[in-house]
Write a protein that holds these residues in place. Structure first.
Motif, PDB file in Angstrom:
ATOM      1  N   PRO A   1      10.658   3.185  10.330  1.00 48.23           N
ATOM      2  CA  PRO A   1       9.316   3.094   9.734  1.00 48.23           C
ATOM      3  C   PRO A   1       9.244   3.823   8.390  1.00 48.23           C
ATOM      4  N   GLU A   2       8.482   3.265   7.489  1.00 46.54           N
ATOM      5  CA  GLU A   2       8.476   3.694   6.097  1.00 46.54           C
ATOM      6  C   GLU A   2       7.994   5.131   5.907  1.00 46.54           C
ATOM      7  N   LYS A   3       6.967   5.534   6.672  1.00 45.28           N
ATOM      8  CA  LYS A   3       6.420   6.875   6.497  1.00 45.28           C
ATOM      9  C   LYS A   3       7.438   7.940   6.893  1.00 45.28           C
TER      10      LYS A   3
ATOM     11  N   GLU B   1       0.827  -1.206   0.000  1.00 48.36           N
ATOM     12  CA  GLU B   1       0.000   0.000   0.000  1.00 48.36           C
ATOM     13  C   GLU B   1       0.864   1.260   0.000  1.00 48.36           C
ATOM     14  N   PHE B   2       1.896   1.260   0.825  1.00 51.48           N
ATOM     15  CA  PHE B   2       2.738   2.459   0.904  1.00 51.48           C
ATOM     16  C   PHE B   2       3.543   2.648  -0.386  1.00 51.48           C
ATOM     17  N   ILE B   3       3.984   1.546  -0.982  1.00 52.85           N
ATOM     18  CA  ILE B   3       4.723   1.640  -2.249  1.00 52.85           C
ATOM     19  C   ILE B   3       3.862   2.305  -3.318  1.00 52.85           C
ATOM     20  N   HIS B   4       2.592   1.929  -3.387  1.00 50.76           N
ATOM     21  CA  HIS B   4       1.688   2.529  -4.374  1.00 50.76           C
ATOM     22  C   HIS B   4       1.508   4.019  -4.111  1.00 50.76           C
ATOM     23  N   ILE B   5       1.404   4.409  -2.833  1.00 50.93           N
ATOM     24  CA  ILE B   5       1.273   5.833  -2.493  1.00 50.93           C
ATOM     25  C   ILE B   5       2.519   6.595  -2.919  1.00 50.93           C
ATOM     26  N   LEU B   6       3.692   6.035  -2.594  1.00 53.15           N
ATOM     27  CA  LEU B   6       4.970   6.669  -2.939  1.00 53.15           C
ATOM     28  C   LEU B   6       5.082   6.858  -4.447  1.00 53.15           C
ATOM     29  N   VAL B   7       4.818   5.807  -5.198  1.00 58.84           N
ATOM     30  CA  VAL B   7       4.944   5.872  -6.659  1.00 58.84           C
ATOM     31  C   VAL B   7       3.955   6.871  -7.250  1.00 58.84           C
ATOM     32  N   ASN B   8       2.727   6.873  -6.776  1.00 56.71           N
ATOM     33  CA  ASN B   8       1.728   7.808  -7.292  1.00 56.71           C
ATOM     34  C   ASN B   8       2.123   9.260  -7.038  1.00 56.71           C
ATOM     35  N   LYS B   9       2.655   9.532  -5.848  1.00 58.07           N
ATOM     36  CA  LYS B   9       3.087  10.900  -5.519  1.00 58.07           C
ATOM     37  C   LYS B   9       4.228  11.358  -6.430  1.00 58.07           C
ATOM     38  N   LEU B  10       5.212  10.466  -6.622  1.00 55.71           N
ATOM     39  CA  LEU B  10       6.379  10.842  -7.414  1.00 55.71           C
ATOM     40  C   LEU B  10       6.039  10.955  -8.899  1.00 55.71           C
TER      41      LEU B  10
ATOM     42  N   ILE C   1      13.088  12.248   3.485  1.00 54.22           N
ATOM     43  CA  ILE C   1      13.690  12.503   2.168  1.00 54.22           C
ATOM     44  C   ILE C   1      13.018  13.689   1.487  1.00 54.22           C
ATOM     45  N   ILE C   2      11.688  13.764   1.602  1.00 51.58           N
ATOM     46  CA  ILE C   2      10.964  14.887   0.979  1.00 51.58           C
ATOM     47  C   ILE C   2      11.413  16.206   1.594  1.00 51.58           C
ATOM     48  N   ARG C   3      11.452  16.272   2.924  1.00 49.63           N
ATOM     49  CA  ARG C   3      11.799  17.533   3.600  1.00 49.63           C
ATOM     50  C   ARG C   3      13.247  17.959   3.361  1.00 49.63           C
ATOM     51  N   LEU C   4      14.169  16.995   3.418  1.00 44.25           N
ATOM     52  CA  LEU C   4      15.590  17.332   3.415  1.00 44.25           C
ATOM     53  C   LEU C   4      16.236  17.306   2.039  1.00 44.25           C
ATOM     54  N   GLU C   5      15.651  16.589   1.072  1.00 46.02           N
ATOM     55  CA  GLU C   5      16.279  16.473  -0.241  1.00 46.02           C
ATOM     56  C   GLU C   5      15.396  16.973  -1.382  1.00 46.02           C
ATOM     57  N   ILE C   6      14.137  16.538  -1.404  1.00 42.20           N
ATOM     58  CA  ILE C   6      13.273  16.893  -2.529  1.00 42.20           C
ATOM     59  C   ILE C   6      12.742  18.322  -2.402  1.00 42.20           C
ATOM     60  N   ALA C   7      12.321  18.713  -1.213  1.00 38.81           N
ATOM     61  CA  ALA C   7      11.769  20.061  -1.028  1.00 38.81           C
ATOM     62  C   ALA C   7      12.773  21.152  -1.413  1.00 38.81           C
ATOM     63  N   PRO C   8      14.049  21.101  -0.956  1.00 37.19           N
ATOM     64  CA  PRO C   8      15.001  22.127  -1.391  1.00 37.19           C
ATOM     65  C   PRO C   8      15.192  22.149  -2.902  1.00 37.19           C
TER      66      PRO C   8
END
Length: 258
Positions: A221-223, A182-191, A229-236
């Motif tokens: 934990p996965e979340k 379930e989490f993999i599908h959420i991650l892939v859909n977001k990206l 990663i989003i806050r520290l790498e993708i957001a900047p």
């Protein structure tokens, strides 16, 4: 690559350019033989004297002739019949005309060997690139601070575009590492959604997509791992992409964090 002998892997951040370059080198060598691979990284201060040959101070007020990394690599390769691979990471970060100098003509696959030897800038020695030398460069297409690649270099290299890969193999890797389906599908859909937004932006495009390698080493934990990663790498990175549209950047960041 055999017909050209020079290849550049280009693509946005996180698509595994350096990883692919090393694996391609192993394939060319037919083995994981690090003695026949040299890896360097270009930067704005890198020069011909570092790459090929130049005069250096000896600390006593005199100068001596020092050979550069590519010169030494070619000399080693010339003593063998086996293939050798020279990897240049971030090749477009350097001043290419300044670094390569007269080597531009020697890099062509039909200009290899002693028959095409030329005299170097700092010595009377005749130099050539051995026929068993392969060059692989990597190039980040999302760095706005870099100039376009020299056309003289483009003519001598083949180019392959690497793209983000969030497909079956990527998802199988995350599942193997313990992430829930379930989490993999959420991650892939977001990206995939954020990459679609980036691709359709007229000021960005495919050269600025988010690559899969940001997410190839999951933790539990996965979340929490994903949000970090989003806050520290993708957001900047997104704030840099939309530096003139901060509202757009924050909207997409919050969508990823939601």
């Amino acid at each position: 690559m055999a017909y050209k002998q020079n290849l550049i892997l280009q693509g946005p951040p996180g698509v595994g350019k350096t990883f692919v370059a090393k694996r391609l080198a192993y394939t060319l060598l037919g083995a994981r033989d690090e003695s026949r691979i040299e890896t360097i990284q270009f930067h704005q201060s890198y020069a011909y004297e570092d790459f090929m040959q130049g005069l250096r101070p000896d600390g006593a007020g005199n100068f001596y002739l020092r050979n550069g990394v590519f010169y030494e690599f070619c000399k080693r390769a010339g003593q063998s019949d086996q293939p050798f691979v020279f990897i240049i990471d971030e090749i477009n970060r350097g001043n290419l005309s300044r670094i390569f100098g007269e080597l531009f003509q020697l890099m062509e696959s039909d200009k290899r060997g002693p028959a095409h030897a030329i005299t170097l800038t700092y010595s009377e020695e005749r130099f050539f690139v051995p026929a068993n030398v392969y060059l692989i460069g990597t190039m980040n297409t999302a760095d706005r601070s870099l100039a376009l690649v020299d056309y003289a270099l483009r003519r001598r290299f083949a180019f392959i575009e690497l793209a983000p890969a969030f497909g079956v193999k990527f998802q199988a890797l995350l599942e193997k590492e313990g992430l829930s389906t379930e989490f993999i599908h959420i991650l892939v859909n977001k990206l995939e959604f954020i990459n679609k937004v980036i691709h359709n932006d007229r000021n960005l495009g495919s050269g600025y997509l988010i690559g899969h390698s940001y997410f190839t080493h999951p933790q539990m934990p996965e979340k929490e791992w994903f949000l970090r990663i989003i806050r520290l790498e993708i957001a900047p990175l997104l704030r840099e992409y939309w530096f003139d549209e901060p509202d757009q950047a924050e909207e997409q960041i919050q969508r990823l964090l939601a």
